[in-house]
Design a protein around this motif. Structure first.
Motif, PDB file in Angstrom:
ATOM      1  N   THR A   1      73.731  68.141  72.221  1.00 55.14           N
ATOM      2  CA  THR A   1      72.868  69.004  73.025  1.00 55.14           C
ATOM      3  C   THR A   1      73.537  70.358  73.219  1.00 55.14           C
ATOM      4  O   THR A   1      74.683  70.424  73.659  1.00 55.14           O
ATOM      5  CB  THR A   1      72.564  68.368  74.397  1.00 55.14           C
ATOM      6  OG1 THR A   1      71.974  67.074  74.198  1.00 55.14           O
ATOM      7  CG2 THR A   1      71.591  69.240  75.188  1.00 55.14           C
ATOM      8  N   LEU A   2      72.815  71.412  72.887  1.00 57.11           N
ATOM      9  CA  LEU A   2      73.292  72.787  73.053  1.00 57.11           C
ATOM     10  C   LEU A   2      72.687  73.357  74.320  1.00 57.11           C
ATOM     11  O   LEU A   2      71.457  73.408  74.464  1.00 57.11           O
ATOM     12  CB  LEU A   2      72.890  73.632  71.843  1.00 57.11           C
ATOM     13  CG  LEU A   2      73.244  75.119  71.894  1.00 57.11           C
ATOM     14  CD1 LEU A   2      74.758  75.317  71.886  1.00 57.11           C
ATOM     15  CD2 LEU A   2      72.600  75.861  70.718  1.00 57.11           C
ATOM     16  N   ILE A   3      73.550  73.784  75.239  1.00 55.18           N
ATOM     17  CA  ILE A   3      73.111  74.370  76.506  1.00 55.18           C
ATOM     18  C   ILE A   3      73.659  75.783  76.597  1.00 55.18           C
ATOM     19  O   ILE A   3      74.855  76.005  76.384  1.00 55.18           O
ATOM     20  CB  ILE A   3      73.584  73.548  77.725  1.00 55.18           C
ATOM     21  CG1 ILE A   3      73.143  72.086  77.601  1.00 55.18           C
ATOM     22  CG2 ILE A   3      73.024  74.150  79.013  1.00 55.18           C
ATOM     23  CD1 ILE A   3      74.229  71.159  77.156  1.00 55.18           C
ATOM     24  N   ARG A   4      72.765  76.728  76.902  1.00 61.52           N
ATOM     25  CA  ARG A   4      73.167  78.124  77.060  1.00 61.52           C
ATOM     26  C   ARG A   4      72.709  78.649  78.403  1.00 61.52           C
ATOM     27  O   ARG A   4      71.771  78.106  79.005  1.00 61.52           O
ATOM     28  CB  ARG A   4      72.558  78.978  75.939  1.00 61.52           C
ATOM     29  CG  ARG A   4      73.184  78.739  74.584  1.00 61.52           C
ATOM     30  CD  ARG A   4      72.364  79.313  73.451  1.00 61.52           C
ATOM     31  NE  ARG A   4      71.135  78.555  73.261  1.00 61.52           N
ATOM     32  CZ  ARG A   4      70.282  78.782  72.280  1.00 61.52           C
ATOM     33  NH1 ARG A   4      70.505  79.736  71.411  1.00 61.52           N
ATOM     34  NH2 ARG A   4      69.183  78.042  72.164  1.00 61.52           N
ATOM     35  N   ALA A   5      73.339  79.697  78.854  1.00 59.49           N
ATOM     36  CA  ALA A   5      72.995  80.269  80.152  1.00 59.49           C
ATOM     37  C   ALA A   5      71.548  80.758  80.151  1.00 59.49           C
ATOM     38  O   ALA A   5      71.130  81.495  79.249  1.00 59.49           O
ATOM     39  CB  ALA A   5      73.941  81.425  80.479  1.00 59.49           C
ATOM     40  N   ASP A   6      70.778  80.320  81.156  1.00 58.24           N
ATOM     41  CA  ASP A   6      69.412  80.803  81.379  1.00 58.24           C
ATOM     42  C   ASP A   6      68.489  80.593  80.177  1.00 58.24           C
ATOM     43  O   ASP A   6      67.572  81.383  79.940  1.00 58.24           O
ATOM     44  CB  ASP A   6      69.428  82.293  81.761  1.00 58.24           C
ATOM     45  CG  ASP A   6      70.283  82.556  82.986  1.00 58.24           C
ATOM     46  OD1 ASP A   6      70.240  81.735  83.922  1.00 58.24           O
ATOM     47  OD2 ASP A   6      71.009  83.566  82.986  1.00 58.24           O
ATOM     48  N   GLN A   7      68.726  79.535  79.400  1.00 59.18           N
ATOM     49  CA  GLN A   7      67.851  79.190  78.285  1.00 59.18           C
ATOM     50  C   GLN A   7      67.584  77.693  78.302  1.00 59.18           C
ATOM     51  O   GLN A   7      68.372  76.919  78.837  1.00 59.18           O
ATOM     52  CB  GLN A   7      68.474  79.588  76.939  1.00 59.18           C
ATOM     53  CG  GLN A   7      68.648  81.076  76.736  1.00 59.18           C
ATOM     54  CD  GLN A   7      69.062  81.405  75.312  1.00 59.18           C
ATOM     55  OE1 GLN A   7      68.518  80.872  74.345  1.00 59.18           O
ATOM     56  NE2 GLN A   7      70.035  82.286  75.173  1.00 59.18           N
ATOM     57  N   ASN A   8      66.481  77.308  77.686  1.00 59.22           N
ATOM     58  CA  ASN A   8      66.197  75.882  77.567  1.00 59.22           C
ATOM     59  C   ASN A   8      67.210  75.246  76.624  1.00 59.22           C
ATOM     60  O   ASN A   8      67.615  75.847  75.632  1.00 59.22           O
ATOM     61  CB  ASN A   8      64.784  75.661  77.026  1.00 59.22           C
ATOM     62  CG  ASN A   8      63.710  76.069  78.020  1.00 59.22           C
ATOM     63  OD1 ASN A   8      63.928  76.027  79.234  1.00 59.22           O
ATOM     64  ND2 ASN A   8      62.555  76.455  77.520  1.00 59.22           N
ATOM     65  N   GLU A   9      67.597  74.022  76.952  1.00 61.49           N
ATOM     66  CA  GLU A   9      68.538  73.304  76.093  1.00 61.49           C
ATOM     67  C   GLU A   9      67.862  72.962  74.763  1.00 61.49           C
ATOM     68  O   GLU A   9      66.637  72.872  74.662  1.00 61.49           O
ATOM     69  CB  GLU A   9      69.038  72.039  76.776  1.00 61.49           C
ATOM     70  CG  GLU A   9      68.035  70.909  76.867  1.00 61.49           C
ATOM     71  CD  GLU A   9      67.064  71.035  78.038  1.00 61.49           C
ATOM     72  OE1 GLU A   9      66.334  70.054  78.296  1.00 61.49           O
ATOM     73  OE2 GLU A   9      67.040  72.109  78.692  1.00 61.49           O
ATOM     74  N   VAL A  10      68.691  72.783  73.739  1.00 63.61           N
ATOM     75  CA  VAL A  10      68.196  72.365  72.424  1.00 63.61           C
ATOM     76  C   VAL A  10      68.918  71.072  72.065  1.00 63.61           C
ATOM     77  O   VAL A  10      70.149  71.025  72.047  1.00 63.61           O
ATOM     78  CB  VAL A  10      68.470  73.429  71.341  1.00 63.61           C
ATOM     79  CG1 VAL A  10      67.894  72.972  69.991  1.00 63.61           C
ATOM     80  CG2 VAL A  10      67.870  74.775  71.742  1.00 63.61           C
ATOM     81  N   HIS A  11      68.132  70.032  71.779  1.00 63.31           N
ATOM     82  CA  HIS A  11      68.732  68.736  71.441  1.00 63.31           C
ATOM     83  C   HIS A  11      68.622  68.500  69.944  1.00 63.31           C
ATOM     84  O   HIS A  11      67.573  68.713  69.341  1.00 63.31           O
ATOM     85  CB  HIS A  11      68.043  67.606  72.194  1.00 63.31           C
ATOM     86  CG  HIS A  11      68.695  66.277  71.964  1.00 63.31           C
ATOM     87  ND1 HIS A  11      69.971  65.996  72.419  1.00 63.31           N
ATOM     88  CD2 HIS A  11      68.283  65.171  71.289  1.00 63.31           C
ATOM     89  CE1 HIS A  11      70.299  64.771  72.047  1.00 63.31           C
ATOM     90  NE2 HIS A  11      69.295  64.251  71.356  1.00 63.31           N
ATOM     91  N   PHE A  12      69.723  68.067  69.352  1.00 62.55           N
ATOM     92  CA  PHE A  12      69.782  67.758  67.935  1.00 62.55           C
ATOM     93  C   PHE A  12      70.016  66.257  67.786  1.00 62.55           C
ATOM     94  O   PHE A  12      71.110  65.770  68.063  1.00 62.55           O
ATOM     95  CB  PHE A  12      70.910  68.547  67.255  1.00 62.55           C
ATOM     96  CG  PHE A  12      70.739  70.035  67.343  1.00 62.55           C
ATOM     97  CD1 PHE A  12      70.147  70.742  66.314  1.00 62.55           C
ATOM     98  CD2 PHE A  12      71.157  70.725  68.472  1.00 62.55           C
ATOM     99  CE1 PHE A  12      69.981  72.111  66.400  1.00 62.55           C
ATOM    100  CE2 PHE A  12      70.992  72.099  68.571  1.00 62.55           C
ATOM    101  CZ  PHE A  12      70.401  72.791  67.523  1.00 62.55           C
ATOM    102  N   PRO A  13      69.005  65.498  67.387  1.00 54.30           N
ATOM    103  CA  PRO A  13      69.161  64.037  67.303  1.00 54.30           C
ATOM    104  C   PRO A  13      70.134  63.633  66.215  1.00 54.30           C
ATOM    105  O   PRO A  13      70.315  64.340  65.220  1.00 54.30           O
ATOM    106  CB  PRO A  13      67.746  63.548  66.983  1.00 54.30           C
ATOM    107  CG  PRO A  13      67.078  64.724  66.340  1.00 54.30           C
ATOM    108  CD  PRO A  13      67.666  65.945  66.985  1.00 54.30           C
ATOM    109  N   ALA A  14      70.785  62.480  66.415  1.00 55.28           N
ATOM    110  CA  ALA A  14      71.709  61.970  65.401  1.00 55.28           C
ATOM    111  C   ALA A  14      70.943  61.682  64.116  1.00 55.28           C
ATOM    112  O   ALA A  14      69.826  61.175  64.134  1.00 55.28           O
ATOM    113  CB  ALA A  14      72.386  60.696  65.912  1.00 55.28           C
TER     114      ALA A  14
END
Length: 475
Positions: free
Chosen positions: A238-251
């Motif tokens: 899971t990629l989390i950035r400041a003030d942005q929606n997270e982006v999930h990358f499934p296995a």
């Protein structure tokens, strides 16, 4: 998300961290020692592999990117062996040598694919070498696109703040593979890549996705980071950035054999892609794909560019079939990396008949892969006149892609395929007809770089125009 193979050959990455030499002694065991109740292993094979930050550098080099490596080794045989292996893999080694501490070495005794014992040879490196490491980094930073801090808590990165400050001053992003529960020491880095256990060791257990994201956002703000990439094993990353929606990358792994070194693969691919100019989302997606490859292997392993490219091709649907120009060039890079001979032919192929099928089969036999370029509808109309094509380009491509002889089908809108030929640069250019080689469009270009030009015959009495005229005459 659309994935594109970056130009890794344009990337330069600097890795700083704990260097290790992983040693494996293999052999059979058939008896118990008379001295103690332990198996006796007859060592028949010895293998050395770069480990720790050295494995990160090895992964970067395997992708085709340029990499420099800074770290600490002892003045011993293990340090020399490590440097020799890395140098042979095109890693620029800038090691600081200690007279007091040994090169960190992990010796594993293996029998019947099982580890019987691991022996660690190491002493924690003193903080005295920080100034030397910073001096090495200062000389290399102006020529790199990304810096990685690979921390295994062995003493090399005793002062990460100084290195982060150097990189920020030089405008170089800093990616950190962290260790321990004190993430404060990485304040100001661009991105951290903790696994879920390491992340929860700092922020506490996360009971939900929402809680994980909220705690990650708090940590980003607290440590003045730009992003966190939390790797989550079978749950992907899971990629989390400041003030942005997270982006999930499934296995993506279909079968997991060994997760050893997966974190090294993630950060090395991510850094290489960023240094090659890819945005963070796309670079993370590529890192996730690379991780899916490495967990399907036994032991610490480096992912090569052709391996990654093949998997990207599958994501793009470009292993065979209808492709765009961009997808075709990616697929061709992979084919050439495997030593395959590329054949190119072109035409309108409006109504597919036996002559076409026989010709394409013959064309494919001239090499290992066949690229079929077809004129789009406007191009056919200009060449054949009003009323043509009978079948629009998308239908023609679909039918042609179904032929066993054809690997890739791509269309072009010009009257000739010369633009495509300049991009593809085939080993063999094939054209059907009864004219000489000198009349083949693009033949002079292909011959100029040593390619072959061949003219093949269609089957007799097979013609699209004749078929159309016959149909029209019955109306």
């Amino acid at each position: 998300m659309k994935f594109v193979m970056p130009r890794f050959d344009k990337a330069q990455v600097l890795v700083i961290g704990d260097l290790m030499l992983d040693r494996y002694w293999h052999g059979p065991t058939s008896r118990i020692s008379p001295e103690a109740p332990v198996p006796v292993v007859k060592v028949e094979q010895r293998e050395d592999r770069p480990g720790g930050a050295a494995n990160v550098a090895l992964n970067i080099s395997a992708l085709g990117a340029g990499v420099s490596l800074i770290g600490l080794v002892g003045e011993d045989e293990a340090g020399s062996a490590l440097e020799t292996q890395l140098a042979s893999a095109r890693v620029n080694c800038q090691f600081c040598t200690s007279n007091d501490e040994p090169t960190i070495t992990k010796l594993r005794v293996m029998s019947r694919h099982q580890q019987l014992i691991r022996l660690d040879f190491e002493e924690r490196f003193a903080a005295d070498y920080s100034a030397d490491l910073q001096q090495q980094a200062e000389a290399l930073l102006p020529n790199v696109g990304v810096m990685i801090l690979s921390d295994y808590d062995k003493g090399t990165l005793s002062d990460p703040q100084a290195l982060i400050a150097q990189a920020r001053m030089a405008g170089v992003p800093v990616l950190v593979d962290p260790k321990g529960s004190n993430f404060e020491r990485y304040r100001g880095a661009t991105l951290l890549t903790p696994n879920l256990s390491e992340f929860e060791g700092v922020v506490g257990v996360c009971q939900s996705e929402q809680e994980l994201v909220a705690k990650a956002q708090q940590l980003i703000e607290q440590l003045e980071l730009e992003a966190l990439l939390v790797t989550r094993s079978e749950q992907g990353m899971t990629l989390i950035r400041a003030d942005q929606n997270e982006v999930h990358f499934p296995a993506r792994a279909r079968e997991v054999f060994d997760v050893t070194g997966a974190g090294d693969t993630v950060i090395s691919t991510l850094a290489s892609a960023l240094a090659a100019g890819e945005p963070l989302d796309a670079a993370t997606g590529l890192a996730n794909i690379a991780a899916s490859i490495v967990v399907g292997k036994l032991g610490t392993a480096a992912i090569s560019a052709p391996e990654l490219r093949r998997t990207v091709n599958r994501e793009l649907g470009a292993e065979r079939g209808v492709v765009s120009d961009e997808q075709l060039l990616i697929a061709l890079d992979d084919a050439r990396a495997s030593g395959e001979k590329i054949v190119f032919t072109n035409g309108c192929f409006d109504i597919l008949h036996a002559g076409h099928v026989g010709y394409l089969k013959h064309a494919r036999a001239q090499g290992d892969r066949l690229v079929l370029a077809i004129n789009d509808d406007e191009s056919v109309k200009r060449l054949k006149g009003e009323g043509r094509p009978i079948n629009p380009v998308e239908r023609r491509k679909t039918v042609l892609a179904g032929l066993e002889a054809v690997d890739w089908v791509v269309s072009f809108n010009e009257d000739t395929p010369e633009r495509l030929l300049e991009q593809v640069r085939p080993d063999v250019l094939v054209k059907g007809g009864d004219y000489g080689i000198e009349g083949v469009v693009g033949g002079e270009f292909v011959s100029s770089y040593g390619g072959e030009v061949k003219v093949l015959s269609f089957l007799d009495n097979c013609s699209t125009t004749a078929i159309v005229e016959k149909i029209q005459s019955k109306d």
